[in-house]
Design an enzyme around this catalytic site. Structure first.
Site, PDB file in Angstrom:
ATOM      1  N   ALA A   1       4.349  -9.444  -8.234  1.00 58.87           N
ATOM      2  CA  ALA A   1       4.597  -9.790  -6.624  1.00 58.87           C
ATOM      3  C   ALA A   1       3.310  -8.951  -6.191  1.00 58.87           C
ATOM      4  CB  ALA A   1       5.786  -9.716  -5.831  1.00 58.87           C
ATOM      5  N   LYS A   2       2.476  -9.570  -5.203  1.00 56.48           N
ATOM      6  CA  LYS A   2       1.578  -8.696  -4.507  1.00 56.48           C
ATOM      7  C   LYS A   2       1.465  -9.233  -3.043  1.00 56.48           C
ATOM      8  CE  LYS A   2      -0.517  -5.908  -6.577  1.00 56.48           C
ATOM      9  NZ  LYS A   2      -0.677  -4.473  -6.698  1.00 56.48           N
ATOM     10  N   GLY A   3       1.064  -8.483  -2.217  1.00 51.45           N
ATOM     11  CA  GLY A   3       0.959  -8.721  -0.591  1.00 51.45           C
ATOM     12  C   GLY A   3      -0.329  -8.102  -0.047  1.00 51.45           C
TER      13      GLY A   3
ATOM     14  N   ASP B   1      -0.270   0.317  -1.983  1.00 48.85           N
ATOM     15  CA  ASP B   1      -1.557   0.027  -2.851  1.00 48.85           C
ATOM     16  C   ASP B   1      -2.702   0.263  -1.840  1.00 48.85           C
ATOM     17  OD1 ASP B   1      -1.752  -2.397  -5.149  1.00 48.85           O
ATOM     18  OD2 ASP B   1      -3.561  -2.389  -3.827  1.00 48.85           O
TER      19      ASP B   1
END
Length: 428
Positions: A117-119, A158
């Protein structure tokens, strides 16, 4: 050592290669070496879902601004989605999709029970006060609450985010759930369930893998020169690890520029960009360089540890390093990869080298689930064990198949993910 000379004209990239194009090209190269069902490969070319939110932020001035946020879920066949949240003006749906794909491969190569996942939020964190950061992060936790959870999707810090923001995120989620849920997010301060050793983990793993690669090629680490682009949360720890183990780190950089000392820098004396912005480029060193010039230095090991797509077809023929170890996510385009393969410059990929971050995040998640903290010594020992197991698995494929290091890492990962998809089947 490998020579890196070429008299041919560099291949010009007609237009910038998108992160998704790079991620898909890497997947397809690995798939060509394996007997994997075409349907599984096609599924892995696309994310499971992408969630977009509009986030109202009340500024300190009293005005309200609407910001856009994303959360991309790529694949959860082996476990909950896992990936960071970044605050950056260039955040986009496409970037989040590509980064979520890389997280899937990263978890696969490390054999972690997570998917990718990444956001992120489209915002410049430099334009946020601390109180605005808190309001924004807490509201993001509420907006994402329908699609996250300790057994569903576990975010982490991040680019542009930090442990304090993760503490706010965890608190906001816990308040809405009516109970403390430390496992909703990793990368928190240890005081609220964070793991010792999490902050330095990505850079430490880059150092561990670079050391093993140096050993693989029969080089003496005490005679090895290293240049690190991006002396931040990854690059600084990687540089210091290699410096402490005998390598000569001759160049490092921050966003403002690079410093170079052919006799080697004292990396513990140079403060990283996160601790003191501008310290690197303002450090008293024999030479000042640009970031582009650092990438073309004649060194044994180049570690791009800043942002993606810095090694392209435009500069790949000018790179003089004998080996590249990727510290950043996606620093090398597929076209540049082809140039390095032709020039026989080994590239140790990001999904292996910087996987220490997600690995220690996994340790943190285990500690939260079991309500039992680990010592820093245990975290370091467990991380080294996991990194060496992954290195050995990738090296086995590299030697057996005569492929690039990147292909070998993807083959290891894809094997595991495809096996899980095959075992679980397709819901009718």
């Amino acid at each position: 050592m490998v020579t890196a000379e070429s008299t041919s004209e560099p291949e010009r990239e007609p237009e910038a290669e998108s992160a998704v194009e790079t991620a898909r090209a890497q997947l397809e190269r690995a798939a060509a070496h394996l007997d994997v069902d075409d349907g599984i490969i096609e599924r892995l070319r696309h994310p499971d879902s992408v969630y977009q939110v509009a986030i109202p932020l009340k500024r300190d001035s009293g005005t309200t601004e609407i910001l856009t946020g994303y959360r991309a879920h790529h694949d959860d066949v082996r476990g909950p989605y896992k990936g960071g949240i970044r605050y950056h003006p260039d955040v986009s749906e496409e970037e989040c999709v590509a980064l979520s794909m890389w997280m899937t491969w990263k978890c696969g190569v490390m054999n972690l029970p997570f998917g990718g996942a990444k956001g992120g939020i489209v915002v410049d964190p430099k334009d946020l006060s601390e109180t605005e950061e808190e309001r924004l992060t807490r509201r993001l936790a509420e907006e994402l609450r329908p699609v996250i959870g300790p057994m569903k999707d576990i975010p982490a810090p991040d680019m542009g985010t930090n442990p304090q923001m993760m503490a706010w995120f965890m608190d906001a989620y816990s308040m809405q759930e009516g109970e403390t849920q430390p496992g909703i997010v990793t990368g928190k301060p240890p005081a609220v369930g964070g793991s010792e050793g999490r902050e330095e983990a990505p850079g430490r793993s880059v150092g561990i893998i670079a050391e093993k690669a140096i050993e693989h090629y029969g080089w003496d680490i005490t005679d090895t020169t290293v240049a690190v682009q991006g002396f931040g949360s990854v690059g600084a720890y990687a540089a210091r690890y290699l410096d402490d183990h005998g390598a000569s780190v001759v160049a490092v950089s921050d966003v403002d520029g690079a410093i170079y000392d052919p006799d080697g820098l004292d990396t513990n004396d140079v403060e990283d960009h996160d601790a003191r912005p501008g310290m690197v480029s303002g450090y008293d060193a024999p030479e000042q360089l640009t970031n582009a010039e650092l990438l073309e230095l004649d060194v044994d090991v180049l570690i791009p540890a800043a942002i993606g797509n810095v090694l392209t077809a435009d500069n790949a023929n000018d790179v003089q390093a004998d080996m590249i170890v990727e510290g950043a996510n996606g620093p090398t385009t597929s076209r540049a990869d082809s140039v390095f393969e032709q020039r026989e410059i080994p590239v140790v990929p990001d999904i292996l080298a910087n996987a220490g971050g997600v690995t220690v995040s996994y340790f943190e998640w285990l500690q939260n689930t079991n309500r039992r903290a680990w010592s820093l010594e245990r975290v370091h020992d467990e991380l080294e064990t996991e990194m060496l197991q992954a290195w050995n698995a990738v090296r086995t494929e590299y030697e057996a198949r005569d492929v690039t290091w990147r292909d070998a890492a993807y083959i290891v990962s894809l094997k595991r993910i495809a096996e899980a998809h095959d075992a679980r089947g397709l819901w009718p």
